[in-house]
Scaffold this motif. Structure first.
Motif, mmCIF file in Angstrom:
data_model
loop_
_atom_site.group_PDB
_atom_site.id
_atom_site.type_symbol
_atom_site.label_atom_id
_atom_site.label_comp_id
_atom_site.label_asym_id
_atom_site.label_seq_id
_atom_site.Cartn_x
_atom_site.Cartn_y
_atom_site.Cartn_z
ATOM 1 N N CYS A 131 0.833 -1.208 0.000
ATOM 2 C CA CYS A 131 0.000 0.000 0.000
ATOM 3 C C CYS A 131 0.865 1.254 0.000
ATOM 4 C CB CYS A 131 -0.890 0.027 1.242
ATOM 5 S SG CYS A 131 -1.949 -1.413 1.361
ATOM 6 N N ILE A 172 -8.150 -5.745 -6.312
ATOM 7 C CA ILE A 172 -8.847 -6.651 -5.380
ATOM 8 C C ILE A 172 -7.894 -7.794 -5.013
ATOM 9 C CG2 ILE A 172 -10.824 -8.201 -5.063
ATOM 10 C CD1 ILE A 172 -11.562 -5.153 -5.246
ATOM 11 N N ASP A 174 -4.930 -9.563 -3.699
ATOM 12 C CA ASP A 174 -3.933 -9.089 -2.734
ATOM 13 C C ASP A 174 -3.120 -10.293 -2.267
ATOM 14 O OD1 ASP A 174 -2.537 -8.310 -0.409
ATOM 15 O OD2 ASP A 174 -3.964 -6.685 -0.027
ATOM 16 N N HIS A 177 -2.337 -10.602 1.682
ATOM 17 C CA HIS A 177 -3.299 -10.787 2.770
ATOM 18 C C HIS A 177 -3.569 -12.279 3.001
ATOM 19 C CE1 HIS A 177 -7.057 -10.619 5.073
ATOM 20 N NE2 HIS A 177 -6.598 -9.444 5.474
ATOM 21 N N TYR A 180 -6.790 -13.800 1.607
ATOM 22 C CA TYR A 180 -7.089 -13.714 0.161
ATOM 23 C C TYR A 180 -7.168 -15.112 -0.452
ATOM 24 C CZ TYR A 180 -6.215 -13.439 -4.793
ATOM 25 O OH TYR A 180 -6.299 -13.643 -6.136
ATOM 26 N N PHE A 197 -10.801 -11.309 4.573
ATOM 27 C CA PHE A 197 -10.288 -10.564 3.416
ATOM 28 C C PHE A 197 -11.327 -9.569 2.903
ATOM 29 C CE2 PHE A 197 -10.106 -10.265 -1.268
ATOM 30 C CZ PHE A 197 -8.944 -9.500 -1.371
ATOM 31 N N LYS A 198 -12.582 -9.995 2.866
ATOM 32 C CA LYS A 198 -13.650 -9.089 2.411
ATOM 33 C C LYS A 198 -13.737 -7.867 3.327
ATOM 34 C CE LYS A 198 -17.616 -11.220 1.668
ATOM 35 N NZ LYS A 198 -18.573 -12.315 1.983
ATOM 36 N N THR A 201 -10.815 -5.604 2.655
ATOM 37 C CA THR A 201 -10.965 -4.864 1.394
ATOM 38 C C THR A 201 -11.929 -3.694 1.574
ATOM 39 O OG1 THR A 201 -10.542 -6.909 0.185
ATOM 40 C CG2 THR A 201 -11.593 -5.128 -1.054
ATOM 41 N N ARG A 202 -13.053 -3.983 2.227
ATOM 42 C CA ARG A 202 -14.021 -2.910 2.485
ATOM 43 C C ARG A 202 -13.389 -1.797 3.324
ATOM 44 N NH1 ARG A 202 -16.288 -1.073 6.861
ATOM 45 N NH2 ARG A 202 -18.068 0.317 6.545
ATOM 46 N N GLN A 204 -10.318 -0.934 3.670
ATOM 47 C CA GLN A 204 -9.322 -0.153 2.931
ATOM 48 C C GLN A 204 -9.985 0.836 1.977
ATOM 49 O OE1 GLN A 204 -6.205 -2.631 1.158
ATOM 50 N NE2 GLN A 204 -4.987 -2.037 2.955
ATOM 51 N N SER A 223 -10.171 -8.233 -10.326
ATOM 52 C CA SER A 223 -11.484 -8.622 -9.798
ATOM 53 C C SER A 223 -12.021 -9.849 -10.526
ATOM 54 C CB SER A 223 -12.454 -7.451 -9.973
ATOM 55 O OG SER A 223 -12.434 -7.022 -11.329
ATOM 56 N N TRP A 228 -14.175 -13.761 -5.837
ATOM 57 C CA TRP A 228 -14.752 -12.400 -5.849
ATOM 58 C C TRP A 228 -16.041 -12.380 -6.668
ATOM 59 C CZ3 TRP A 228 -13.930 -8.271 -2.942
ATOM 60 C CH2 TRP A 228 -14.376 -7.008 -3.379
#
Ligand code: JFZ
Length: 479
Positions: A131, A172, A174, A177, A180, A197-198, A201-202, A204, A223, A228
């Motif tokens: 990041c 998406i 990653d 993580h 993931y 992971f979801k 993601t949200r 972030q 994605s 996903w």
């Protein structure tokens, strides 16, 4: 007479039959497109007028520049971690060396402005998971490098100050993580991991929109995993949450799938979200390929390198190539986004700086043929492309005819050209009336003076008597 009726009857059967076949399907969808046709609000209208954008791929992969221990990775530099020769541990520790002492966001923004870019798409996080902003939700960030400072903030501030809109690229995928997954989780353990992971993601995404409220959009990538795609309902809800949090937010078609797993265009053939993101290193042949959608084309300078690769192999595009692609995109209502891959120290490579300068020099003279213009229904000729705005038709010439006559074919009932002049010096040039053809189009020739010498593509502005008609037909065809 009887025969005639019979023929008519057969003919109508045929017509209705064909109509029935071409009618749009209508699968009831909860997570498909939430709107038919393009957005009409001011934010999207602004985006539509950009014409030219800059893409920047930057991350820890730039340190390697496509090489690991003298071995050259032939793929796209930002993918080097996935290479069998690349030890994952070594890659995942690269950030400890990330110290781009030459990074100067203001200089990058000035250069982009000089090139004529109206927006930038910046990689906040690529597939490797690193990041460029100090995310609270992972330690794998810029805050834990020797450099420490928030890169995303510097980009957002510097570009915004130059009047360049900022869109954030977010992968998406990653690889960093723990939760993931690419495949749909089958075990309880995998499901728990993927849930984490979801949530990550949200978090972030909410974090990015909260920290950088000036941004205009999110450019999603990575994605395409089954895991996903399988989350259509959840991803749809996340999209709505992000839009609520950030009114006007622009999101392309590479974010979510519908509940049948269809991406970009849903099971009814309608565009998902705000613009078509499928034109990657590729341009449509004709308007019919576009289904009336807003769209962008993202383009690399060499064949397929996004992140910094110290050795560009194969054909490297020239400013002529890139200008032609940009004009072609704009002539079909798209935005053209040119990629830059700065090195590990934060320098923009000299090849890219040269292209930015050459494109910028051309834009200084000709950008009125690009910004805010749209597709013209004046038939395209082999010498180049038309764009249009109000009572102006821009003839963007890339292939100068040997006889110096630029043919123009204006469809029946179309506008009448009254005056032609070069954008570069405002010198007027002759328009010859060349009659009509079988289709009843009006034909004209615009004459290039034989004495006119140039080694650049050029634009001739054709003023017309009335305003040129806006293209509405493709949009209507969808409803
Ligand atoms: C993706 C990334 O994997 C790549 O590293 C880069 O960031 C690029 C902009 O996006 O690559 C893709 C994604 C989609 C297609 C091709 C390459 N596609 O749909 O053809």
């Amino acid at each position: 007479m009887k025969n005639n009726f019979y023929t008519l009857f057969l003919l109508s059967l045929l017509v209705f039959g064909v109509q029935a076949q071409t009618r749009r399907t209508s699968v009831p969808l909860q997570h498909g497109a939430h709107r038919i046709g393009n957005r009409t609000d001011v934010d999207m209208e602004r985006w539509r007028q950009h014409g030219l954008g800059q893409f920047i791929h930057w991350g820890v992969y730039a340190i390697l520049g496509g090489f690991w221990e003298d071995k050259c990775y032939p793929g796209a530099a930002e993918w080097i971690r996935s290479w069998k020769e690349m030890p994952k541990d070594a890659y995942d520790n690269l950030y400890k060396q990330f110290n781009p002492i030459s990074f100067d966001a203001k200089a990058w923004a000035r250069q982009a402005k000089q090139m004529g870019a109206n927006y930038v798409i910046f990689t906040t996080k690529h597939h490797d998971g690193f990041c460029l902003w100090p995310s609270r939700y992972t330690d794998y960030t810029i805050a834990h490098t020797p450099y420490r400072k928030d890169v995303v903030k510097q980009i957002v501030d510097a570009y915004t100050a130059e009047g360049i809109d900022v869109h954030l690229y977010f992968s998406i995928i990653d690889w960093n993580h723990k939760g993931y997954r690419s495949a749909v989780p089958e075990t309880r353990q995998d499901s728990i991991a993927y849930e984490s992971f979801k949530a990550f993601t949200r978090n972030q995404l909410v974090e990015l929109l909260t920290a950088y409220p000036e941004i205009k959009g999110l450019w999603f990538d990575g994605s395409w995993d089954k895991a996903w795609i399988n989350e259509a309902a959840w991803v749809d809800a996340l999209g709505l949450e992000l839009r609520n949090l950030h009114p006007g937010l622009i999101i392309g078609s590479r974010f979510r799938a519908d509940e049948y797993g269809k991406r970009h265009y849903d099971s009814n053939g309608d565009l998902i979200d705000d613009y078509d993101q499928t034109w990657e290193r590729d341009l449509p042949d004709s308007m019919e390929d576009l289904h009336g959608s807003d769209w962008d084309c993202v383009m690399t300078v060499p064949e397929n390198q996004w992140g910094y690769h110290s050795e560009w192999k194969g054909y490297v595009k020239t400013s002529y190539d890139l200008l032609e692609m940009m004009v072609k995109a704009v002539s079909m209502n798209g935005n053209f986004v040119l990629n830059f891959g700065p090195d590990g120290k934060g320098n923009i490579r000299s090849e890219e700086a040269k292209l930015a300068k050459e494109i910028g020099d051309w834009m200084k003279i000709n950008s009125e043929a690009i910004y805010g213009t749209s597709h013209s229904n004046v038939r395209k000729q082999d010498w180049g492309y038309f764009t249009q705005k109000g009572n102006k038709l821009y003839m963007c010439v890339f292939n100068r005819p040997i006889n110096n006559l630029l043919k123009i074919e204006i469809p029946k009932g179309g506008v009448k050209p009254v005056k032609a002049y070069f954008l570069e010096d405002n010198k007027e040039t002759e328009i010859q009336n060349a009659g009509k053809n079988k289709r009843n189009s009006s034909l004209y020739h615009v004459v290039i003076p034989a004495s006119y010498k140039t080694d650049h593509p050029f634009v001739i502005l054709l003023e017309t008597k009335e305003n040129v008609k806006e293209e509405g037909e493709y949009q209507q065809a969808k409803i």
